[in-house]
Motif scaffolding. Structure first.
Motif, PDB file in Angstrom:
ATOM      1  N   ARG A 275      -9.260  -8.803  10.524  1.00  0.00           N
ATOM      2  CA  ARG A 275      -9.675  -7.400  10.504  1.00  0.00           C
ATOM      3  C   ARG A 275      -8.753  -6.627   9.573  1.00  0.00           C
ATOM      4  NH1 ARG A 275     -10.328  -5.653  16.859  1.00  0.00           N
ATOM      5  NH2 ARG A 275     -12.026  -7.072  17.429  1.00  0.00           N
ATOM      6  N   ALA A 276      -9.314  -5.641   8.920  1.00  0.00           N
ATOM      7  CA  ALA A 276      -8.512  -4.740   8.084  1.00  0.00           C
ATOM      8  C   ALA A 276      -9.125  -3.352   8.135  1.00  0.00           C
ATOM      9  CB  ALA A 276      -8.450  -5.239   6.641  1.00  0.00           C
ATOM     10  N   VAL A 277      -8.260  -2.341   8.119  1.00  0.00           N
ATOM     11  CA  VAL A 277      -8.694  -0.945   8.053  1.00  0.00           C
ATOM     12  C   VAL A 277      -8.251  -0.373   6.715  1.00  0.00           C
ATOM     13  CG1 VAL A 277      -8.426   1.373   9.000  1.00  0.00           C
ATOM     14  CG2 VAL A 277      -8.618  -0.572  10.541  1.00  0.00           C
ATOM     15  N   LEU A 278      -9.185   0.220   5.986  1.00  0.00           N
ATOM     16  CA  LEU A 278      -8.870   0.953   4.767  1.00  0.00           C
ATOM     17  C   LEU A 278      -8.981   2.440   5.087  1.00  0.00           C
ATOM     18  CD1 LEU A 278     -10.951  -1.066   2.120  1.00  0.00           C
ATOM     19  CD2 LEU A 278      -8.736  -1.621   3.139  1.00  0.00           C
ATOM     20  N   HIS A 279      -7.874   3.140   5.003  1.00  0.00           N
ATOM     21  CA  HIS A 279      -7.823   4.553   5.399  1.00  0.00           C
ATOM     22  C   HIS A 279      -7.669   5.426   4.166  1.00  0.00           C
ATOM     23  CE1 HIS A 279      -6.798   7.814   8.359  1.00  0.00           C
ATOM     24  NE2 HIS A 279      -6.319   8.345   7.248  1.00  0.00           N
ATOM     25  N   PHE A 280      -8.490   6.479   4.099  1.00  0.00           N
ATOM     26  CA  PHE A 280      -8.489   7.414   2.965  1.00  0.00           C
ATOM     27  C   PHE A 280      -8.221   8.814   3.504  1.00  0.00           C
ATOM     28  CE2 PHE A 280     -11.210   3.830   2.239  1.00  0.00           C
ATOM     29  CZ  PHE A 280     -10.929   3.418   0.952  1.00  0.00           C
ATOM     30  N   HIS A 281      -7.050   9.350   3.183  1.00  0.00           N
ATOM     31  CA  HIS A 281      -6.713  10.678   3.708  1.00  0.00           C
ATOM     32  C   HIS A 281      -7.518  11.755   2.990  1.00  0.00           C
ATOM     33  CE1 HIS A 281      -4.344  11.989   0.228  1.00  0.00           C
ATOM     34  NE2 HIS A 281      -3.715  10.823   0.223  1.00  0.00           N
ATOM     35  N   GLY A 282      -7.427  12.974   3.499  1.00  0.00           N
ATOM     36  CA  GLY A 282      -8.200  14.076   2.942  1.00  0.00           C
ATOM     37  C   GLY A 282      -7.522  14.716   1.755  1.00  0.00           C
ATOM     38  N   GLY A 283      -8.234  15.628   1.127  1.00  0.00           N
ATOM     39  CA  GLY A 283      -7.724  16.300  -0.055  1.00  0.00           C
ATOM     40  C   GLY A 283      -6.918  17.537   0.251  1.00  0.00           C
ATOM     41  N   LEU A 284      -6.653  17.813   1.517  1.00  0.00           N
ATOM     42  CA  LEU A 284      -5.944  19.028   1.903  1.00  0.00           C
ATOM     43  C   LEU A 284      -4.466  18.777   2.111  1.00  0.00           C
ATOM     44  CD1 LEU A 284      -8.532  20.356   4.460  1.00  0.00           C
ATOM     45  CD2 LEU A 284      -8.494  20.584   1.983  1.00  0.00           C
ATOM     46  N   VAL A 285      -4.021  17.541   1.902  1.00  0.00           N
ATOM     47  CA  VAL A 285      -2.622  17.214   2.095  1.00  0.00           C
ATOM     48  C   VAL A 285      -2.047  16.710   0.776  1.00  0.00           C
ATOM     49  CG1 VAL A 285      -2.972  16.632   4.511  1.00  0.00           C
ATOM     50  CG2 VAL A 285      -3.124  14.831   2.805  1.00  0.00           C
ATOM     51  N   ASN A 286      -0.756  16.903   0.582  1.00  0.00           N
ATOM     52  CA  ASN A 286      -0.122  16.390  -0.623  1.00  0.00           C
ATOM     53  C   ASN A 286       0.247  14.931  -0.426  1.00  0.00           C
ATOM     54  OD1 ASN A 286       2.228  16.422   0.963  1.00  0.00           O
ATOM     55  ND2 ASN A 286       2.795  18.469   0.245  1.00  0.00           N
ATOM     56  N   GLU A 287       0.801  14.339  -1.479  1.00  0.00           N
ATOM     57  CA  GLU A 287       1.085  12.905  -1.431  1.00  0.00           C
ATOM     58  C   GLU A 287       2.117  12.572  -0.360  1.00  0.00           C
ATOM     59  OE1 GLU A 287       0.531  11.280  -5.899  1.00  0.00           O
ATOM     60  OE2 GLU A 287       1.705  13.113  -5.697  1.00  0.00           O
ATOM     61  N   ALA A 288       3.121  13.432  -0.195  1.00  0.00           N
ATOM     62  CA  ALA A 288       4.139  13.175   0.820  1.00  0.00           C
ATOM     63  C   ALA A 288       3.509  13.125   2.210  1.00  0.00           C
ATOM     64  CB  ALA A 288       5.221  14.248   0.766  1.00  0.00           C
ATOM     65  N   SER A 289       2.583  14.050   2.481  1.00  0.00           N
ATOM     66  CA  SER A 289       1.904  14.040   3.771  1.00  0.00           C
ATOM     67  C   SER A 289       1.014  12.811   3.906  1.00  0.00           C
ATOM     68  CB  SER A 289       1.072  15.312   3.942  1.00  0.00           C
ATOM     69  OG  SER A 289       1.900  16.453   3.946  1.00  0.00           O
ATOM     70  N   GLY A 290       0.411  12.376   2.786  1.00  0.00           N
ATOM     71  CA  GLY A 290      -0.389  11.159   2.816  1.00  0.00           C
ATOM     72  C   GLY A 290       0.447   9.952   3.177  1.00  0.00           C
ATOM     73  N   MET A 291       1.652   9.886   2.643  1.00  0.00           N
ATOM     74  CA  MET A 291       2.562   8.794   2.990  1.00  0.00           C
ATOM     75  C   MET A 291       2.956   8.869   4.466  1.00  0.00           C
ATOM     76  SD  MET A 291       3.168   6.895   0.299  1.00  0.00           S
ATOM     77  CE  MET A 291       3.188   6.909  -1.512  1.00  0.00           C
ATOM     78  N   ALA A 292       3.223  10.084   4.947  1.00  0.00           N
ATOM     79  CA  ALA A 292       3.594  10.246   6.353  1.00  0.00           C
ATOM     80  C   ALA A 292       2.443   9.835   7.268  1.00  0.00           C
ATOM     81  CB  ALA A 292       3.994  11.699   6.616  1.00  0.00           C
ATOM     82  N   THR A 293       1.210  10.152   6.869  1.00  0.00           N
ATOM     83  CA  THR A 293       0.046   9.729   7.642  1.00  0.00           C
ATOM     84  C   THR A 293      -0.031   8.211   7.714  1.00  0.00           C
ATOM     85  OG1 THR A 293      -1.219  11.715   7.092  1.00  0.00           O
ATOM     86  CG2 THR A 293      -2.484   9.770   7.733  1.00  0.00           C
ATOM     87  N   ALA A 294       0.216   7.564   6.581  1.00  0.00           N
ATOM     88  CA  ALA A 294       0.186   6.105   6.541  1.00  0.00           C
ATOM     89  C   ALA A 294       1.214   5.512   7.492  1.00  0.00           C
ATOM     90  CB  ALA A 294       0.430   5.613   5.119  1.00  0.00           C
ATOM     91  N   ASN A 295       2.429   6.030   7.466  1.00  0.00           N
ATOM     92  CA  ASN A 295       3.481   5.508   8.341  1.00  0.00           C
ATOM     93  C   ASN A 295       3.186   5.773   9.815  1.00  0.00           C
ATOM     94  OD1 ASN A 295       5.365   4.369   6.446  1.00  0.00           O
ATOM     95  ND2 ASN A 295       5.802   6.461   5.762  1.00  0.00           N
ATOM     96  N   GLY A 296       2.506   6.893  10.088  1.00  0.00           N
ATOM     97  CA  GLY A 296       2.199   7.210  11.477  1.00  0.00           C
ATOM     98  C   GLY A 296       1.039   6.411  12.048  1.00  0.00           C
ATOM     99  N   LEU A 297       0.022   6.137  11.211  1.00  0.00           N
ATOM    100  CA  LEU A 297      -1.176   5.453  11.716  1.00  0.00           C
ATOM    101  C   LEU A 297      -1.107   3.932  11.608  1.00  0.00           C
ATOM    102  CD1 LEU A 297      -4.116   7.705  10.444  1.00  0.00           C
ATOM    103  CD2 LEU A 297      -3.306   7.412  12.793  1.00  0.00           C
ATOM    104  N   ALA A 298      -0.250   3.419  10.749  1.00  0.00           N
ATOM    105  CA  ALA A 298      -0.188   1.966  10.567  1.00  0.00           C
ATOM    106  C   ALA A 298       0.038   1.218  11.884  1.00  0.00           C
ATOM    107  CB  ALA A 298       0.883   1.608   9.539  1.00  0.00           C
ATOM    108  N   PRO A 299       0.981   1.633  12.732  1.00  0.00           N
ATOM    109  CA  PRO A 299       1.159   0.914  14.003  1.00  0.00           C
ATOM    110  C   PRO A 299      -0.071   0.994  14.910  1.00  0.00           C
ATOM    111  CG  PRO A 299       3.078   2.274  13.507  1.00  0.00           C
ATOM    112  CD  PRO A 299       2.008   2.679  12.548  1.00  0.00           C
TER     113      PRO A 299
END
Length: 517
Positions: A38-62
């Protein structure tokens, strides 16, 4: 061995090209996805900057890893909300915007109240000026101007009505002085003694009005007896166009309430650049550009790497795509590209997306309908989480000054039609478009029928507290919403309140209908 809970990040920049991620890293991620169960490909929204996108990745990965999936995140150049809300707040505080808002609102309210023809001003009886002033002042008490006003069965603006409106606005000395002031504020440097000045300009005033509009205004400058005199004919003509478009949206059922619609159409006519329409278009364009041919485009490298890895392996992983806001546009483009690869024979047999999840998607209904119409449909299951229309309308971007959500603003002002012109465009994530008129376009009907198809369970409207798995949703706001109001003195409130967003009450009937509002 790679930690299963660590995010695999594909980081792209301008035109979808790789930023901090290398082509070798993308190839390794694609190969790992191909080998996984299984794999999840996650695409964040356009309302956040890249730093927030990275933070989202670190928060949702687990979270994704705990569900047994390899977590992959596409982090891309975005960061849009601050620009839009900051500029919008400044525009709404401009004196010249407020003056034009009052004029158009007076006649728009008069038009939606019409019954059996008007009496003055060529057929439209405008709302009284003191009533408009009171309603606009009440925004400081968080009351929406002219809440509950609206009608779909009104006539369009006739040429006589338009001419009469232009005559009245052109004669407004206050608007003339404000136009002179913003034009004076645009001219650099002090004037030479004795040089021709702009009559009535007073102190220069800064504006976020589009440079093209200011250029037009400068060309309209008239010379009377050697003095510069700014005419308001141009502003009157443009405000008349705004009035025509507002009424047309009511007739088409695409209005957002009389006040919000007037604000949106004024922004489209005078401030489109400052409100971020070009930025929005470019940002969405990057979600398509990343799949174009090229050795450094992140999306292209990932799909090609995945196809190559699966071409020699009968194993097929279960893929889940999750897209929030503009991330849904990203997914639409990915699915379109998978369809193209299938048709070209470059996608191995049996490659299929197991699940697609949209979270408050900002893709247009037309864009999503094109994906749904693609053959073959390369995904099995779909679910969309979005707010109910009542919650969407309560999620006010700028209080009563713009009393709709960010998705409403995107739909009302930032999107473009098929010809590339700024236009009010339905979004798949706006629940209001699940209730349609009989003459609704086929793309809206197709999206609605897909989402509401019996037995499919494809739609969750928040807030919802259903016990069924993955249907409990409590969201009532879009992330990172700014709540500041435009600068200005607090004014006493006038009596009144807001209305449910989906309810229209007309002057000619006490009945309310559930047509989109």
């Amino acid at each position: 061995m790679t930690d299963i809970a660590a995010p695999r990040i594909i980081h792209t920049g301008p035109d979808g090209t790789l930023a901090s991620t290398s082509a070798e890293q993308v190839a390794a991620i694609a190969a790992e996805v191909a080998r996984s169960e299984r794999a999840v490909l996650h695409f964040h929204g356009g309302l956040v900057n890249e730093a927030s996108g990275m933070a989202t990745a670190n928060g949702l990965a687990p979270v994704y890893a705990e569900a047994g999936a390899v977590p992959v995140f596409f982090v891309w150049r975005s960061g849009f909300l601050e620009t839009v809300t900051g500029n919008l707040r400044e525009i709404l505080a401009e004196d010249i915007f407020g003056r034009m808002l009052k004029w158009v609102l007076q006649f728009a309210v008069g038009k939606v109240r019409e019954s059996g023809g008007g009496r003055a001003f060529g057929g439209i009886e405008p709302a009284p000026g003191d009533e408009v002033d009171a309603d606009l002042h009440a925004r400081h008490a968080d009351l929406v101007p002219f809440a509950g006003e609206g009608a779909a069965d009104i006539s369009g603006v006739s040429q006589a009505e338009r001419d009469a409106f232009e005559r009245v606005v052109s004669a407004d000395p206050q608007l003339r002085a404000q136009a002179a002031a913003v034009l004076a504020g645009r001219e650099p440097g002090p004037r030479e003694p004795g040089a021709r000045g702009i009559e009535g300009a007073g102190p220069p005033v800064a504006t976020r009005m589009d440079p093209g509009v200011l250029d037009e205004l400068a060309r309209e400058e008239e010379v009377e007896g050697g003095r510069g005199l700014i005419g308001t004919a141009l502003l009157a003509r443009k405000c008349a166009s705004v009035l025509v478009h507002v009424v047309a949206r009511f007739r088409a059922g695409s209005d957002h309430g009389v006040y919000s619609t007037v604000v949106e159409e004024l922004l489209r006519e005078f401030y489109l650049g400052s409100i971020g329409a070009a930025v929005w278009a470019a940002m969405k364009g990057e979600t398509a550009d990343t799949f174009a041919a090229g050795t450094q485009r992140g999306g292209r490298l990932f799909l090609d790497g995945l196809a190559a890895a699966l071409a020699t392996d009968p194993h097929r992983p279960q893929l889940t795509l999750v897209g929030h806001s503009t991330g849904a546009v990203f997914i639409d483009n990915l699915l379109t590209e998978l369809g193209r690869m299938h048709g070209a024979g470059t996608l191995p047999d049996g490659v299929l997306v197991r699940n697609v999840a949209f979270l408050a998607p900002a893709c247009t209904s037309a864009h999503f309908a094109a994906v749904l119409g693609g053959q073959p449909r390369l995904f099995e299951r779909f679910r969309m989480f979005t707010m109910s229309d009542e919650a969407e309308c309560a999620d006010r971007l700028l209080g009563a000054f713009y009393p709709r959500s960010l998705l409403y603003l995107v739909s009302g002002i930032l999107e473009r039609d098929a010809a590339g012109a700024s236009a009010c465009m339905p979004l798949a994530g706006l629940a209001r478009y699940l209730t349609l008129r009989a003459d609704a376009p086929t793309d809206l009907v197709g999206v609605r029928d897909f989402l509401l198809e019996l037995g499919t369970d494809r739609l969750v409207r928040s807030p919802s507290s259903q016990d069924a798995p993955a249907r409990d949703a409590l969201g009532r706001t879009h992330p990172r919403r700014l709540r500041q109001r435009p600068a200005g003195p607090r004014e006493p409130a006038s009596p009144g309140g807001d209305r449910p967003c989906m309810t229209r009450t007309t002057r000619s009937s006490s009945a309310s209908t559930a047509t989109p509002a």
